[in-house]
Write an enzyme that holds these catalytic residues in place. Sequence first.
Site, mmCIF file in Angstrom:
data_model
loop_
_atom_site.group_PDB
_atom_site.id
_atom_site.type_symbol
_atom_site.label_atom_id
_atom_site.label_comp_id
_atom_site.label_asym_id
_atom_site.label_seq_id
_atom_site.Cartn_x
_atom_site.Cartn_y
_atom_site.Cartn_z
ATOM 1 N N ASP A 1 21.219 39.811 20.355
ATOM 2 C CA ASP A 1 21.515 40.161 21.571
ATOM 3 C C ASP A 1 22.851 41.145 21.371
ATOM 4 O O ASP A 1 23.703 40.770 20.790
ATOM 5 C CB ASP A 1 21.683 39.193 22.799
ATOM 6 C CG ASP A 1 21.899 39.709 24.048
ATOM 7 O OD1 ASP A 1 20.895 39.325 25.081
ATOM 8 O OD2 ASP A 1 22.924 40.421 24.541
ATOM 9 N N ILE A 2 23.004 42.354 22.094
ATOM 10 C CA ILE A 2 24.101 43.156 21.902
ATOM 11 C C ILE A 2 25.453 42.521 22.793
ATOM 12 O O ILE A 2 26.503 43.020 22.472
ATOM 13 C CB ILE A 2 23.847 44.461 22.419
ATOM 14 C CG1 ILE A 2 24.627 45.514 21.916
ATOM 15 C CG2 ILE A 2 24.070 44.497 24.175
ATOM 16 C CD1 ILE A 2 24.247 47.046 22.119
ATOM 17 N N ASN B 1 14.289 35.187 31.715
ATOM 18 C CA ASN B 1 14.693 35.725 33.166
ATOM 19 C C ASN B 1 13.347 36.425 33.435
ATOM 20 O O ASN B 1 13.040 37.240 32.854
ATOM 21 C CB ASN B 1 15.920 36.177 32.915
ATOM 22 C CG ASN B 1 17.181 35.423 32.634
ATOM 23 O OD1 ASN B 1 17.209 34.192 32.873
ATOM 24 N ND2 ASN B 1 17.970 36.219 32.060
ATOM 25 N N GLU C 1 17.065 41.717 33.678
ATOM 26 C CA GLU C 1 17.541 43.176 33.572
ATOM 27 C C GLU C 1 16.566 44.210 32.782
ATOM 28 O O GLU C 1 16.714 45.261 33.166
ATOM 29 C CB GLU C 1 18.967 43.099 32.847
ATOM 30 C CG GLU C 1 20.181 42.526 33.713
ATOM 31 C CD GLU C 1 21.292 42.445 32.841
ATOM 32 O OE1 GLU C 1 21.505 42.760 31.860
ATOM 33 O OE2 GLU C 1 22.111 41.581 33.323
ATOM 34 N N VAL C 2 16.016 43.908 31.787
ATOM 35 C CA VAL C 2 15.181 44.570 30.911
ATOM 36 C C VAL C 2 13.789 44.354 31.249
ATOM 37 O O VAL C 2 13.210 43.137 31.109
ATOM 38 C CB VAL C 2 15.486 44.418 29.551
ATOM 39 C CG1 VAL C 2 14.470 45.376 28.726
ATOM 40 C CG2 VAL C 2 17.098 44.880 29.112
ATOM 41 N N HIS D 1 10.984 39.180 27.240
ATOM 42 C CA HIS D 1 11.900 38.497 26.202
ATOM 43 C C HIS D 1 12.401 37.143 26.265
ATOM 44 O O HIS D 1 12.470 36.635 27.532
ATOM 45 C CB HIS D 1 13.158 39.588 26.093
ATOM 46 C CG HIS D 1 13.868 39.957 27.280
ATOM 47 N ND1 HIS D 1 13.531 40.464 28.453
ATOM 48 C CD2 HIS D 1 14.864 39.240 27.781
ATOM 49 C CE1 HIS D 1 14.489 40.647 29.322
ATOM 50 N NE2 HIS D 1 15.341 39.709 28.895
ATOM 51 N N HIS E 1 15.476 34.689 25.413
ATOM 52 C CA HIS E 1 16.532 34.609 24.699
ATOM 53 C C HIS E 1 16.888 33.136 23.891
ATOM 54 O O HIS E 1 16.310 32.062 24.535
ATOM 55 C CB HIS E 1 17.731 34.297 25.933
ATOM 56 C CG HIS E 1 17.963 35.476 26.621
ATOM 57 N ND1 HIS E 1 18.922 36.457 26.726
ATOM 58 C CD2 HIS E 1 17.154 36.014 27.876
ATOM 59 C CE1 HIS E 1 18.985 37.326 27.661
ATOM 60 N NE2 HIS E 1 17.824 37.145 28.270
HETATM 61 P P1 AMP Z 1 17.792 39.751 30.833
HETATM 62 O O1 AMP Z 1 18.929 39.825 31.637
HETATM 63 O O2 AMP Z 1 17.203 38.515 30.555
HETATM 64 O O3 AMP Z 1 16.619 41.017 30.996
HETATM 65 O O4 AMP Z 1 18.386 40.306 29.367
HETATM 66 C C1 AMP Z 1 18.439 41.374 28.829
HETATM 67 C C2 AMP Z 1 19.286 40.937 27.806
HETATM 68 O O5 AMP Z 1 19.317 42.142 26.831
HETATM 69 C C3 AMP Z 1 20.911 41.061 27.871
HETATM 70 O O6 AMP Z 1 21.359 39.791 27.417
HETATM 71 C C4 AMP Z 1 21.557 42.054 27.222
HETATM 72 O O7 AMP Z 1 22.883 41.821 26.649
HETATM 73 C C5 AMP Z 1 20.796 42.424 26.057
HETATM 74 N N1 AMP Z 1 20.395 43.846 25.636
HETATM 75 C C6 AMP Z 1 20.522 45.051 26.483
HETATM 76 N N2 AMP Z 1 20.549 46.091 25.541
HETATM 77 C C7 AMP Z 1 20.286 45.635 24.309
HETATM 78 C C8 AMP Z 1 20.355 46.402 23.026
HETATM 79 N N3 AMP Z 1 20.324 47.538 23.058
HETATM 80 N N4 AMP Z 1 20.249 45.365 21.998
HETATM 81 C C9 AMP Z 1 20.414 44.262 22.063
HETATM 82 N N5 AMP Z 1 20.307 43.579 23.125
HETATM 83 C C10 AMP Z 1 20.455 44.252 24.491
#
Ligand code: AMP
Length: 121
Positions: free
Chosen positions: A33-34, A91, A99-100, A104, A106
């Site tokens: 994770d970034i 999530n 968010e994405v 995924h 974690h």
């Molecule tokens: P969520 O809130 O469960 O959708 O988590 C999205 C996760 O993606 C967050 O923990 C971000 O820090 C992570 N994230 C977003 N962009 C990147 C990226 N380019 N590389 C790695 N992790 C990312």
Amino acid sequence: MAYDSNNIFAKILRGEIPCDKVYEDEHVLAFNDISPKCPVHVLVIPKGAYENIGDIAENGKHGEMGALMHGIAEVARLTGVDKTGYRVISNTGEDGGQEVPHLHFHVLGGRPVGPMVKRAD
Ligand code: AMP
């Protein structure tokens, strides 16, 4: 709602932006994770275009869901948290804080992860 192929994880899967890869197989990619919340914070994603667990449960092809579980276990083994313990979070949607919009998981560990959910009264 249709899968949004412009999301950041779809771009990582297409090789358009880089990632810090931890594990990969036919169905799964895992990368750091970034913005890590724990010493170990790895994201495990399917290579298939699924928005969330419901999407892959309905539309996933044979082996894809099992491959995700296998990928999570491999990440735990490769990072050493299989020995100390870890938490897996997916999530989903607005209330879940997703968010994405690409499925995924974690994988969090490397220290006690803390209370599962903070009660918001
Ligand atoms: P969520 O809130 O469960 O959708 O988590 C999205 C996760 O993606 C967050 O923990 C971000 O820090 C992570 N994230 C977003 N962009 C990147 C990226 N380019 N590389 C790695 N992790 C990312």
